[in-house]
Write an enzyme that holds these catalytic residues in place. Structure first.
Site, PDB file in Angstrom:
ATOM      1  N   ILE A  17       0.814  -1.356   0.046  1.00  0.00           N
ATOM      2  CA  ILE A  17      -0.018   0.098   0.246  1.00  0.00           C
ATOM      3  C   ILE A  17       0.766   1.301   0.015  1.00  0.00           C
ATOM      4  O   ILE A  17       0.581   2.361  -0.594  1.00  0.00           O
ATOM      5  CB  ILE A  17      -1.006   0.040   1.236  1.00  0.00           C
ATOM      6  CG1 ILE A  17      -2.045   1.083   1.010  1.00  0.00           C
ATOM      7  CG2 ILE A  17      -0.385   0.196   2.601  1.00  0.00           C
ATOM      8  CD1 ILE A  17      -2.887   0.929  -0.040  1.00  0.00           C
ATOM      9  N   SER A  39      11.482   0.533   7.881  1.00  0.00           N
ATOM     10  CA  SER A  39      11.104  -0.735   7.294  1.00  0.00           C
ATOM     11  C   SER A  39      12.212  -1.701   7.619  1.00  0.00           C
ATOM     12  O   SER A  39      13.409  -1.686   7.404  1.00  0.00           O
ATOM     13  CB  SER A  39      10.930  -0.701   5.718  1.00  0.00           C
ATOM     14  OG  SER A  39      10.628  -1.901   5.101  1.00  0.00           O
ATOM     15  N   ARG A  40      12.043  -3.007   7.889  1.00  0.00           N
ATOM     16  CA  ARG A  40      12.718  -4.024   8.169  1.00  0.00           C
ATOM     17  C   ARG A  40      13.060  -5.151   6.880  1.00  0.00           C
ATOM     18  O   ARG A  40      13.981  -5.707   6.800  1.00  0.00           O
ATOM     19  CB  ARG A  40      12.321  -4.951   9.320  1.00  0.00           C
ATOM     20  CG  ARG A  40      12.557  -4.299  10.654  1.00  0.00           C
ATOM     21  CD  ARG A  40      12.310  -5.308  11.782  1.00  0.00           C
ATOM     22  NE  ARG A  40      12.481  -4.705  13.150  1.00  0.00           N
ATOM     23  CZ  ARG A  40      11.695  -4.148  13.795  1.00  0.00           C
ATOM     24  NH1 ARG A  40      10.133  -4.063  13.407  1.00  0.00           N
ATOM     25  NH2 ARG A  40      11.720  -3.627  15.098  1.00  0.00           N
ATOM     26  N   LYS A  93      -5.986   3.148   7.407  1.00  0.00           N
ATOM     27  CA  LYS A  93      -6.806   2.597   7.912  1.00  0.00           C
ATOM     28  C   LYS A  93      -6.721   1.103   8.055  1.00  0.00           C
ATOM     29  O   LYS A  93      -5.890   0.550   7.418  1.00  0.00           O
ATOM     30  CB  LYS A  93      -8.314   2.916   7.064  1.00  0.00           C
ATOM     31  CG  LYS A  93      -8.108   2.077   5.480  1.00  0.00           C
ATOM     32  CD  LYS A  93      -8.545   0.559   5.653  1.00  0.00           C
ATOM     33  CE  LYS A  93      -8.349   0.005   4.152  1.00  0.00           C
ATOM     34  NZ  LYS A  93      -8.926  -1.517   4.419  1.00  0.00           N
ATOM     35  N   ASP A 171     -11.090  -6.039   6.529  1.00  0.00           N
ATOM     36  CA  ASP A 171     -10.142  -5.031   6.041  1.00  0.00           C
ATOM     37  C   ASP A 171     -10.629  -4.290   5.045  1.00  0.00           C
ATOM     38  O   ASP A 171     -10.540  -3.122   4.818  1.00  0.00           O
ATOM     39  CB  ASP A 171      -8.678  -5.842   6.014  1.00  0.00           C
ATOM     40  CG  ASP A 171      -7.809  -5.128   5.100  1.00  0.00           C
ATOM     41  OD1 ASP A 171      -7.064  -4.271   6.171  1.00  0.00           O
ATOM     42  OD2 ASP A 171      -7.466  -5.083   4.056  1.00  0.00           O
TER      43      ASP A 171
END
Length: 311
Positions: A17, A39-40, A93, A171
């Protein structure tokens, strides 16, 4: 923004996303510049990346705004850390894994004097504002939501959505609820639900909802993640002045079958435009109504066990 310079912003959680929507929206908005990521699994080429939100907050006091794009379960801790550090926060969201989390974040943002933008991207679909205006002075007799898609297409290998707190079919379904709560002139409340759980999963793959409201309105919604023949994202509203339909997730508006002209910048560009306005005016925008409907569905819903789901 009042300053002509673009505001540095960081993205937390660089998944699908973020890459598909958030990063292009930021790149197209001259009020923001992507200054860092957290971010990993890999960040964005040419942009400084950090392993944790805490690392980012400590190293980059010059970044006043964070956009949180990770799944809902870890989002609360990241948002709490950012708000406590005096940073403005935008939430993908749903705004929390629970309603209580949303209220707590809202209180923290107010206490720290920073902006919290709990976004509902589907409310920014091109047809939604026009639908709200058309319904404003009409008596609604019936509302029907049909929201069906193929989970394997839209959420491939995303195990978190099947775990407790991952929402399952809600979702995408919460997108429909966000539109419903935006366009109706009077609020509805959930009166009953049936939730279909695969026997090997912790969240539902389908849901049927019933709502109650003024005038004995007939209102219902059906969400399903087993649709293999293309997406169905439609809301139909019957009124004393005709039928309104929002299709393609709110992108298109039809009145009595006739397509209406609508326009807009797109969902995610509109969200960042709103975020900039909120920061400039020292306001927050936090509406938990769609998440309340989901919470009520889990409270009232009759559990129906269906065949196992395998990705």
């Amino acid at each position: 923004m009042t300053d002509t310079a673009a505001m540095p912003i960081a993205i937390v959680g660089v998944g699908k996303i973020a890459r598909d929507q958030h990063i292009p929206a930021i790149a197209a908005d001259d009020r923001f510049t992507l200054a860092a990521t957290v971010s990993r699994s890999g960040g964005v080429e040419g942009v400084e990346n950090f392993e944790t939100v805490e690392d980012l907050l400590a190293a980059r006091p010059d970044i006043p705004a964070l956009s949180l794009c990770m799944p809902p379960l870890p989002r609360f801790a990241a948002a709490t850390a950012a708000l406590a550090a005096g940073r403005h926060v935008m939430l993908e969201k749903p705004p929390g894994a629970t309603v209580a989390e949303v209220f707590k974040l809202d209180r923290l943002a107010r206490a720290r004097g920073v902006t919290l933008h709990a976004t509902w991207h589907s409310r920014c679909a091109d047809g939604v504002a026009a639908a709200r205006a058309w319904l404003r002075d009409r008596q609604i007799t019936r509302l029907r939501i049909d929201w069906r898609e193929d989970v394997r297409k839209w959420h491939p290998g995303q195990d978190w959505i099947w775990q407790a707190g991952g929402l399952g079919v809600f979702d995408p379904g919460i997108n429909a609820l966000s539109i419903m709560t935006e366009i109706l002139p009077h609020p509805l409340h959930l009166s009953g639900a049936e939730l279909h759980f695969p026997e090997n999963r912790e969240t539902p793959i389908a849901a049927d909802l019933r709502f109650a409201g003024p005038g004995g309105i007939d209102a219902s919604a059906g969400f399903d993640w087993r649709e293999e023949d293309g997406e169905v994202w439609e809301i139909t509203v019957d009124t004393d002045g005709g039928e309104l339909r929002l299709v393609d997730g709110g992108a298109r508006l039809l009145i009595d079958g006739t397509e209406q002209p609508v326009e807009g910048p797109g969902e995610y560009p509109a969200l960042y435009h709103r975020f900039a306005e909120l920061i400039e005016t020292a306001q927050s925008d936090v509406d938990p109504a769609p998440l309340v409907h989901v919470a009520d569905a889990f409270m009232l819903g009759r559990r129906i066990v269906v065949e196992p789901f395998h990705d």
